[in-house]
Design an enzyme around this catalytic site. Sequence first.
Site, PDB file in Angstrom:
ATOM      1  N   HIS A  17       0.798  -1.231   0.000  1.00 18.74           N
ATOM      2  CA  HIS A  17       0.000   0.000   0.000  1.00 18.74           C
ATOM      3  C   HIS A  17       0.835   1.288   0.000  1.00 18.74           C
ATOM      4  O   HIS A  17       0.531   2.238   0.729  1.00 18.74           O
ATOM      5  CB  HIS A  17      -0.944  -0.003   1.199  1.00 18.74           C
ATOM      6  CG  HIS A  17      -2.066  -1.014   1.126  1.00 18.74           C
ATOM      7  ND1 HIS A  17      -2.519  -1.569  -0.045  1.00 18.74           N
ATOM      8  CD2 HIS A  17      -2.826  -1.575   2.120  1.00 18.74           C
ATOM      9  CE1 HIS A  17      -3.516  -2.416   0.219  1.00 18.74           C
ATOM     10  NE2 HIS A  17      -3.713  -2.442   1.524  1.00 18.74           N
ATOM     11  N   GLU A  35     -11.533  -3.551  -2.928  1.00 14.14           N
ATOM     12  CA  GLU A  35     -10.542  -2.565  -3.362  1.00 14.14           C
ATOM     13  C   GLU A  35     -10.269  -2.772  -4.842  1.00 14.14           C
ATOM     14  O   GLU A  35      -9.562  -3.705  -5.218  1.00 14.14           O
ATOM     15  CB  GLU A  35      -9.243  -2.750  -2.568  1.00 14.14           C
ATOM     16  CG  GLU A  35      -9.412  -2.650  -1.072  1.00 14.14           C
ATOM     17  CD  GLU A  35      -8.321  -3.406  -0.303  1.00 14.14           C
ATOM     18  OE1 GLU A  35      -7.129  -3.192  -0.579  1.00 14.14           O
ATOM     19  OE2 GLU A  35      -8.666  -4.222   0.561  1.00 14.14           O
ATOM     20  N   HIS A  75      -9.570   2.325   0.188  1.00 11.06           N
ATOM     21  CA  HIS A  75      -9.593   1.197   1.123  1.00 11.06           C
ATOM     22  C   HIS A  75     -10.793   1.252   2.084  1.00 11.06           C
ATOM     23  O   HIS A  75     -10.673   0.887   3.253  1.00 11.06           O
ATOM     24  CB  HIS A  75      -8.280   1.162   1.903  1.00 11.06           C
ATOM     25  CG  HIS A  75      -7.896  -0.173   2.417  1.00 11.06           C
ATOM     26  ND1 HIS A  75      -8.645  -0.858   3.355  1.00 11.06           N
ATOM     27  CD2 HIS A  75      -6.852  -0.983   2.126  1.00 11.06           C
ATOM     28  CE1 HIS A  75      -8.054  -2.011   3.623  1.00 11.06           C
ATOM     29  NE2 HIS A  75      -6.962  -2.112   2.880  1.00 11.06           N
TER      30      HIS A  75
HETATM   31  C1  BGC Z   1      -4.645  -6.226   2.339  1.00  8.73           C
HETATM   32  C2  BGC Z   1      -4.605  -6.924   3.670  1.00  8.73           C
HETATM   33  C3  BGC Z   1      -4.200  -5.923   4.708  1.00  8.73           C
HETATM   34  C4  BGC Z   1      -5.198  -4.796   4.694  1.00  8.73           C
HETATM   35  C5  BGC Z   1      -4.824  -3.732   5.657  1.00  8.73           C
HETATM   36  C6  BGC Z   1      -5.686  -5.152   2.430  1.00  8.73           C
HETATM   37  O1  BGC Z   1      -5.763  -4.470   1.224  1.00  8.73           O
HETATM   38  O2  BGC Z   1      -4.883  -7.096   1.283  1.00  8.73           O
HETATM   39  O3  BGC Z   1      -3.695  -7.998   3.652  1.00  8.73           O
HETATM   40  O4  BGC Z   1      -4.124  -6.493   5.979  1.00  8.73           O
HETATM   41  O5  BGC Z   1      -5.290  -4.240   3.418  1.00  8.73           O
HETATM   42  O6  BGC Z   1      -5.896  -2.912   5.888  1.00  8.73           O
END
Ligand code: BGC
Length: 354
Positions: free
Chosen positions: A111, A320, A182
């Site tokens: 991310h 997402e 998210h």
């Molecule tokens: C991921 C997860 C992660 C989460 C955190 C998601 O997009 O795939 O593995 O723990 O984001 O908020």
Amino acid sequence: MTNLIFPDAASYQTSIKGKTTDLYLLQNSKGMKAYFTNFGGRLVALYVPDHDGNLVNVTLGLQSVAAYQQPTDVYYGAIVGRFANRIAKGAFAIDGNAYQLTINNGPNALHGGEGGFHQVVWEVIQHDPQSLMLFHLSKDGEEGFPGNLAVKIVYTLTDENELKISYEAQTDQKTSINLTNHAYFNLNGEGNGDILKHQLQLFADQFTPTDGTAIPYGNLENVKHSPFDFIQSTEIGARIQENHEQLIFGNGYDHNYVLGLEKERNLNKVAIAKGDLTGIVMEVFTSEPGVQFYTGNYMEGANTLNCGKKDFRRTGFCLETQHFPDSPNQAHFPTTLLKPEEVFKSTTIYQFNA
Ligand code: BGC
């Protein structure tokens, strides 16, 4: 409604590294309300009418900018970039030049790194009753990514009860980009139990299975005869405990689905989800080729939500929209390369009805 608590603007008004944060409200003619903060470009709360016309907050948010700065789950409602999802070992190359990103998730980069777009105070370019335009100039080298990248996000609340997110980006050097939002959803209302009895239909017949560190092996696997099959509407929790290697690796669903099975309005149709207690339905559309379906497996009640309750495990799910994880290292995946002469554009729509 028990969860009808509106965010308090003063709790989002602060200054981070000399930049001002605030709370912004969008409203449509149907009574829908969406609250955002420019800290992380986040959706803070989203009020949707149920079949009796009562408003229900269907997204998970925290009560202040200070709460969003806590390290437990930093992604609530945020814009995620420059690269949403994982890049193996945080390493990739463009034209033979190697780039190393911050490692922040096991051996991988997740991310956009610790200082990713979820931590940025976005500049508010325009705010009117139904739209909010945010801007960020991500400097060459930020979190290890090449090129100065100018990013514009527009949130729009339409009179068709859609929350539309438009992304646009331009770079001055070849770079790699994958943007998403998210937001966690609970269509029964924030704080109103877990999401395991929600119905979900996912318009995808393949997903990208991963290794134990959530990096795709590279193959596209058919969902048929597996707990990953949501082609027919199914309860999210019906098979989540099955002894399937991918569910064990993901600690539940935490996987990228390959879109394109159904199209509508020139976009990929992603999903239809329904809250079992409210009957609120969310339909999702995107121009992106994939979606990460994540069932909040790592939530552990460490944060207090807007409604005052804790964010216990699986009390929200995410869809997402994105390019596939680790695309810079997997040449057969749709490309995430952005060149200076190009304009990156992406659209995702979340539409609600009861
Ligand atoms: C991921 C997860 C992660 C989460 C955190 C998601 O997009 O795939 O593995 O723990 O984001 O908020």
